[in-house]
Design a protein around this motif. Structure first.
Motif, short mmCIF file in Angstrom:
data_model
loop_
_atom_site.label_atom_id
_atom_site.label_comp_id
_atom_site.label_asym_id
_atom_site.label_seq_id
_atom_site.Cartn_x
_atom_site.Cartn_y
_atom_site.Cartn_z
N VAL A 191 -3.88 12.18 2.74
CA VAL A 191 -3.64 12.33 4.18
C VAL A 191 -3.09 11.00 4.71
O VAL A 191 -3.72 9.95 4.55
N TYR A 192 -1.95 11.03 5.32
CA TYR A 192 -1.30 9.82 5.84
C TYR A 192 -2.11 9.24 7.00
O TYR A 192 -2.41 9.93 7.98
N ASP A 193 -2.43 7.96 6.90
CA ASP A 193 -3.22 7.24 7.90
C ASP A 193 -2.29 6.29 8.66
O ASP A 193 -2.18 5.11 8.35
N ASN A 194 -1.63 6.82 9.67
CA ASN A 194 -0.56 6.08 10.35
C ASN A 194 -1.00 4.72 10.92
O ASN A 194 -0.33 3.71 10.68
N PRO A 195 -2.06 4.63 11.73
CA PRO A 195 -2.35 3.34 12.34
C PRO A 195 -2.67 2.25 11.32
O PRO A 195 -2.24 1.10 11.49
N ASN A 196 -3.41 2.60 10.27
CA ASN A 196 -3.75 1.57 9.30
C ASN A 196 -2.57 1.22 8.40
O ASN A 196 -2.37 0.05 8.06
N TYR A 197 -1.75 2.21 8.04
CA TYR A 197 -0.59 1.92 7.22
C TYR A 197 0.40 1.02 7.97
O TYR A 197 0.88 0.01 7.44
N THR A 198 0.70 1.37 9.21
CA THR A 198 1.71 0.59 9.94
C THR A 198 1.15 -0.75 10.41
O THR A 198 1.92 -1.72 10.56
N TRP A 199 -0.16 -0.85 10.62
CA TRP A 199 -0.76 -2.16 10.90
C TRP A 199 -0.57 -3.11 9.73
O TRP A 199 -0.17 -4.27 9.91
N VAL A 241 -0.33 -2.07 -7.51
CA VAL A 241 -0.34 -1.64 -6.10
C VAL A 241 -1.74 -1.90 -5.58
O VAL A 241 -2.72 -1.83 -6.32
N GLN A 242 -1.86 -2.21 -4.31
CA GLN A 242 -3.13 -2.67 -3.78
C GLN A 242 -4.23 -1.61 -3.85
O GLN A 242 -5.41 -1.95 -3.93
N THR A 243 -3.85 -0.37 -3.83
CA THR A 243 -4.84 0.71 -3.75
C THR A 243 -5.36 1.16 -5.11
O THR A 243 -6.24 2.02 -5.18
N GLU A 244 -4.82 0.61 -6.20
CA GLU A 244 -5.33 0.93 -7.54
C GLU A 244 -6.17 -0.23 -8.03
O GLU A 244 -5.69 -1.36 -8.12
N TRP A 298 0.85 -1.19 0.00
CA TRP A 298 0.00 0.00 0.00
C TRP A 298 0.89 1.25 0.00
O TRP A 298 1.80 1.36 0.83
N ASP A 299 0.61 2.18 -0.88
CA ASP A 299 1.29 3.47 -0.81
C ASP A 299 0.82 4.21 0.45
O ASP A 299 -0.37 4.17 0.80
#
Length: 301
Positions: A59-67, A122-125, A33-34
């Protein structure tokens, strides 16, 4: 893309090679994920989040990105250790950006000789982002296939779309690019042929959104509940497979099943399934290639 509606009673018995009764595919999804996307639209991660709320893509989503990153740093290696210890393979799906951003994970799967299946760039596309632009969809697919060939040293044979989001053109494009199977269609326990506009054959080898570690999140399962889900699916399919072979797929995500308090469900299920002698621990490519040669005895066309 077109596939015929052939209800189960209208099919001939399916007989797996070497007298095997039930085929099992353990799918480990290797996804990237980017951290942010250049959009003010909500960030779509292609799966559940651990912290709710929709943030804009930029907007960077820290908890979900690092999870999710936990799966790449820790969880996937825990899964690999379990599979190594139990002596069974995985069918790994791979975003193209896993090669550029998390290459050691892909190399570890290749070193084990496991199947790698392209799984978008990439997973988000999503391919549905290009529902009305076939050229753009084909470009995403080709970009993914190119990086697959670079890292795997061979051409891909199959495909899984991010979030299973396909267009009505996807299977036709895949066939035209030389692939022989898709795993996007969720509608069967057996392989079947999909007709394409080019006339090239395509085998459907279904993924599952049901017997999937996301159910741990959606249903609040702990290890015992997840193990029960896996075993219930296995027992019923195994019984049915006495008359006509089926396959069982389990969808795994390293940031989910790779958590210490969940991983036992996978290990104990493998041990349970291995107590049966007539299980085919296989890959989608093996199923697809076998089915192309044997489909006439199952569903004649």
């Amino acid at each position: 893309m077109h596939y015929d509606f052939i209800p189960f009673p209208n099919r001939q018995p399916l007989r797996w090679p070497d007298g095997k009764r039930l085929a099992i595919i353990l799918t480990t999804n290797l996804e990237y994920w980017d951290p942010v996307r250049d959009t003010t639209e909500p960030y779509y991660p292609g799966g559940p989040s651990i912290v709710g709320g929709n943030l804009a893509g930029n907007v960077y989503d820290n908890p979900n990105y690092t999870w999710r990153e936990y799966g790449q740093r820790i969880g996937v290696w825990r899964i690999f250790d379990v599979l190594d210890a139990e002596g069974v393979p995985s069918s790994c799906t791979m975003n193209g950006k896993m090669v550029t951003e998390r290459r050691p994970v892909i190399e570890a799967a290749l070193e084990r000789g496991w199947e790698i299946v392209p799984h978008n760039y990439v997973q988000t596309e999503l391919l549905t982002d290009h529902m009305f632009d076939e050229d753009a969809e084909r470009e995403v697919i080709r970009r993914t296939l190119d990086i697959y060939e670079q890292v795997c040293g061979k051409k891909a044979k199959g495909w899984l779309s991010s979030s299973l989001r396909t267009t009505l053109n996807t299977v036709d494009i895949l066939a035209e690019e030389g692939l022989i199977f898709t795993t996007d269609l969720l509608n069967d326990d057996q392989p079947y042929l999909v007709q394409t506009r080019s006339g090239k054959p395509m085998v459907s080898v279904s993924y599952t959104s049901e017997v999937n570690d996301f159910s741990f999140l959606r249903q609040g399962l702990v290890a015992e509940g997840g193990l029960q889900m896996f075993q219930e699916q296995f027992d019923w399919l195994y019984e049915e497979s006495a008359s006509s072979g089926r396959f069982m797929n389990i969808g795994l995500h390293p940031h989910v099943i790779g958590q210490p308090y969940r991983i036992r469900a996978l290990r104990d299920f493998i041990r349970y399934a291995k107590s049966h002698d007539d299980i085919w621990w296989t890959t989608r490519e093996e199923i697809a290639e076998w089915y192309l040669e044997n489909h006439e005895s199952h569903i004649p066309i």
